[in-house]
Design a protein around this motif. Structure first.
Motif, short mmCIF file in Angstrom:
data_model
loop_
_atom_site.label_atom_id
_atom_site.label_comp_id
_atom_site.label_asym_id
_atom_site.label_seq_id
_atom_site.Cartn_x
_atom_site.Cartn_y
_atom_site.Cartn_z
N ARG A 5 7.03 84.79 67.54
CA ARG A 5 7.57 84.75 66.18
C ARG A 5 6.55 84.15 65.22
O ARG A 5 5.89 83.17 65.53
N ARG A 6 6.45 84.76 64.05
CA ARG A 6 5.52 84.27 63.04
C ARG A 6 6.17 83.11 62.29
O ARG A 6 7.26 83.23 61.75
N ARG A 7 5.47 81.96 62.26
CA ARG A 7 5.98 80.76 61.59
C ARG A 7 5.66 80.86 60.10
O ARG A 7 4.50 80.96 59.71
N VAL A 8 6.71 80.80 59.28
CA VAL A 8 6.57 81.08 57.85
C VAL A 8 7.00 79.86 57.03
O VAL A 8 8.04 79.26 57.29
N ILE A 17 12.34 86.40 44.77
CA ILE A 17 11.49 86.75 45.91
C ILE A 17 11.91 85.97 47.15
O ILE A 17 12.01 86.52 48.26
N GLY A 18 12.18 84.68 46.98
CA GLY A 18 12.52 83.84 48.11
C GLY A 18 13.80 84.26 48.81
O GLY A 18 13.85 84.33 50.05
N THR A 19 14.84 84.56 48.04
CA THR A 19 16.11 84.94 48.66
C THR A 19 15.98 86.28 49.39
O THR A 19 16.57 86.48 50.46
N GLN A 20 15.18 87.19 48.83
CA GLN A 20 14.97 88.48 49.51
C GLN A 20 14.10 88.31 50.75
O GLN A 20 14.30 89.01 51.76
N ALA A 21 13.16 87.39 50.71
CA ALA A 21 12.35 87.12 51.90
C ALA A 21 13.21 86.57 53.02
O ALA A 21 13.04 86.92 54.20
N LEU A 22 14.16 85.71 52.68
CA LEU A 22 15.06 85.19 53.70
C LEU A 22 15.99 86.26 54.25
O LEU A 22 16.40 86.21 55.41
N HIS A 28 15.22 90.13 60.94
CA HIS A 28 14.27 90.14 62.07
C HIS A 28 14.16 88.74 62.66
O HIS A 28 13.08 88.13 62.65
N PRO A 29 15.25 88.19 63.21
CA PRO A 29 15.18 86.83 63.74
C PRO A 29 14.22 86.68 64.92
O PRO A 29 13.78 85.56 65.22
N ASP A 30 13.89 87.80 65.59
CA ASP A 30 12.98 87.75 66.71
C ASP A 30 11.52 87.72 66.27
O ASP A 30 10.62 87.47 67.09
N ARG A 31 11.25 87.95 64.99
CA ARG A 31 9.88 88.05 64.51
C ARG A 31 9.46 86.87 63.64
O ARG A 31 8.27 86.63 63.47
N PHE A 32 10.42 86.16 63.05
CA PHE A 32 10.07 85.11 62.10
C PHE A 32 10.80 83.81 62.41
O PHE A 32 11.97 83.82 62.79
N GLU A 33 10.10 82.72 62.21
CA GLU A 33 10.69 81.39 62.26
C GLU A 33 10.29 80.67 60.97
O GLU A 33 9.10 80.47 60.71
N VAL A 34 11.27 80.31 60.17
CA VAL A 34 10.99 79.59 58.93
C VAL A 34 10.79 78.12 59.26
O VAL A 34 11.69 77.48 59.80
N VAL A 35 9.63 77.57 58.93
CA VAL A 35 9.32 76.18 59.26
C VAL A 35 9.25 75.29 58.03
O VAL A 35 9.09 74.08 58.15
N GLY A 36 9.35 75.88 56.83
CA GLY A 36 9.34 75.08 55.62
C GLY A 36 9.87 75.87 54.44
O GLY A 36 9.64 77.08 54.33
N LEU A 37 10.62 75.19 53.58
CA LEU A 37 11.19 75.81 52.38
C LEU A 37 10.90 74.92 51.18
O LEU A 37 11.04 73.69 51.27
N ILE A 272 7.99 92.95 50.45
CA ILE A 272 8.08 91.61 51.04
C ILE A 272 8.01 91.70 52.56
O ILE A 272 7.25 90.97 53.22
N GLN A 273 8.78 92.60 53.14
CA GLN A 273 8.78 92.78 54.58
C GLN A 273 7.39 93.18 55.08
O GLN A 273 6.89 92.63 56.08
N LEU A 274 6.74 94.10 54.37
CA LEU A 274 5.42 94.54 54.79
C LEU A 274 4.40 93.40 54.72
O LEU A 274 3.56 93.25 55.60
#
Length: 398
Positions: A5-8, A17-22, A28-37, A272-274
């Motif tokens: 998972r990519r740490r974002v 932008i932020g709400t759409q990124a979330l 894609h919970p298997d691809r991303f891990e949010v580590v800071g907001l 954003i996804q790309l």
């Protein structure tokens, strides 16, 4: 992208932008891990986002809001102020998505690049205000193409189209503009428009500042500067054309006359996804064109006489140095004044032009460090504020 998972780290998480990124992250919970907001002042929304995505480290640019959140939520590591946002941007991560609005996004971009972290850049002001500094930092971090990933739909489109040929084969970049809510209007017709009129964008749902910039076409001017900095294409080979359907997001014309365009419905979740998975794509479409339905794509030239902000931005971009910082700062002051009823719509370009004229006698040349850019930004804000016509105008707050 690897199977891990990519740490974002997501800056500007409570904005458009932020709400759409979330939303992309949730898909894609298997691809991303949010580590800071990080957010501006909306502590309630930020805390809710942190809970939803299991994030423990957050930042609020508003120190008072940060202190209140720290007291209410001792389980969260709350950083405060601009320095807190910058600190969060420089933490260990695989990607920083900068969705902050305005020139305050520059320092977090530089902090992320200094840490060697690629930046998915929705904060166009980073490249507008500090283009030389940001590009140099990206090159030190590993390269402009790998560490400055465009999020704006136009620049995402250009990046995709540029895959269709070698850089030596590029003839010109063609950036498309919707024309905003006032496409086809004369200057006389724009004399009495209100804030609500300017916020009624025909195709995109964006924040108020970006939407008003779209109405003046300043947003397109800033995007031209951004395209020049991102792709190192000379100014004489970057054009803009009005495309009201907002389906063709930009085009690249190659030296043999062939043009490659990127098309998709006007939905920011796609770029954003790309950007978050770049240089790979994921097998998921939020939206796609329906080619079974009758439709049309039209293009027309820009009315640069009425929408003077575009030429002002191009002038600043061509002059380089601290000129784009002055342009951007004056425009932010002018937009705030328009929203507050202190400046008519057409006065936005007038105030920016007056500030640039005054800078011509002050310009110290190219910036060597961040402080040079910050000084130019501060000077322009003070000069533009002093130049405001304080007589109230009729404007409806949007």
């Amino acid at each position: 992208m690897s199977a891990d998972r990519r740490r974002v780290v997501l800056l500007g998480s409570t904005g458009s932008i932020g709400t759409q990124a979330l939303e992309v992250v949730a898909t894609h919970p298997d691809r991303f891990e949010v580590v800071g907001l990080a957010a501006g002042s909306d502590a309630t929304a930020l805390a809710a986002q942190a809970d939803a995505h299991g994030v423990r480290c957050v930042a609020l640019a508003d120190p008072e809001a940060a202190r209140a959140l720290r007291a209410a939520r001792p389980d969260l590591d709350v950083l405060d102020g601009q320095r807190g946002v910058v600190e969060l941007a420089g933490t260990d991560a695989d990607l920083v998505l900068n969705g902050v609005t305005g020139a305050v996004g520059l320092e977090p971009t530089l902090a992320a690049l200094a840490a060697g972290t690629p930046v998915a850049l929705a904060n166009k002001e980073s490249l507008i205000v500090g283009g030389d500094l940001v590009v140099a930092a990206a090159e030190r971090a590993g390269g402009r193409e790998s560490h400055l990933i465009p999020v704006d739909s136009e620049h995402s489109a250009l990046a995709q189209c540029l895959r269709g040929g070698r850089r030596s084969e590029v003839g010109r970049l063609v950036v498309t503009a919707s024309g905003g809510p006032f496409r086809g209007c004369s200057a006389a017709e724009l004399a009495e428009v209100t804030v609500d009129d300017a916020l009624a964008h025909p195709t995109w749902a964006m924040g108020p500042v970006v939407t008003i910039n779209s109405a003046t076409l300043m947003n397109k001017g800033l995007e031209l500067i951004e395209a020049h900095e991102l792709f190192a294409v000379p100014w004489d080979r970057i054009d803009v054309v009005v495309h009201p359907q907002s389906v063709v997001h930009s085009m690249v014309e190659f030296v043999d006359g062939s043009t490659i365009a990127q098309l998709s419905p006007p939905d920011m979740r796609l770029p954003i996804q790309l950007a978050m998975t770049w240089p790979e794509r994921v097998d998921h479409a939020f939206v796609a064109c329906d080619w079974t339905r009758a439709s049309e794509l039209t293009f027309e030239p820009v009315d640069r006489t009425t929408f003077r902000a575009l030429d002002l931005a191009e002038e600043a971009g061509r002059r380089r140095g601290t000129w784009p910082a002055v342009l951007n700062a004056a425009n932010e002051v002018a937009v705030d004044a328009f929203r507050a009823g202190r400046l008519p719509f057409l006065g936005i370009a007038d105030l920016v032009e007056g500030t640039m004229d005054a800078w011509a006698a002050t310009d110290p040349g190219a910036p060597n460090q961040l402080q040079d850019v910050l000084d130019a930004d501060a000077w322009a804000r003070e000069r533009a504020t002093a130049g405001l016509d304080v007589r109230p105008v009729v404007a409806v707050e949007g």
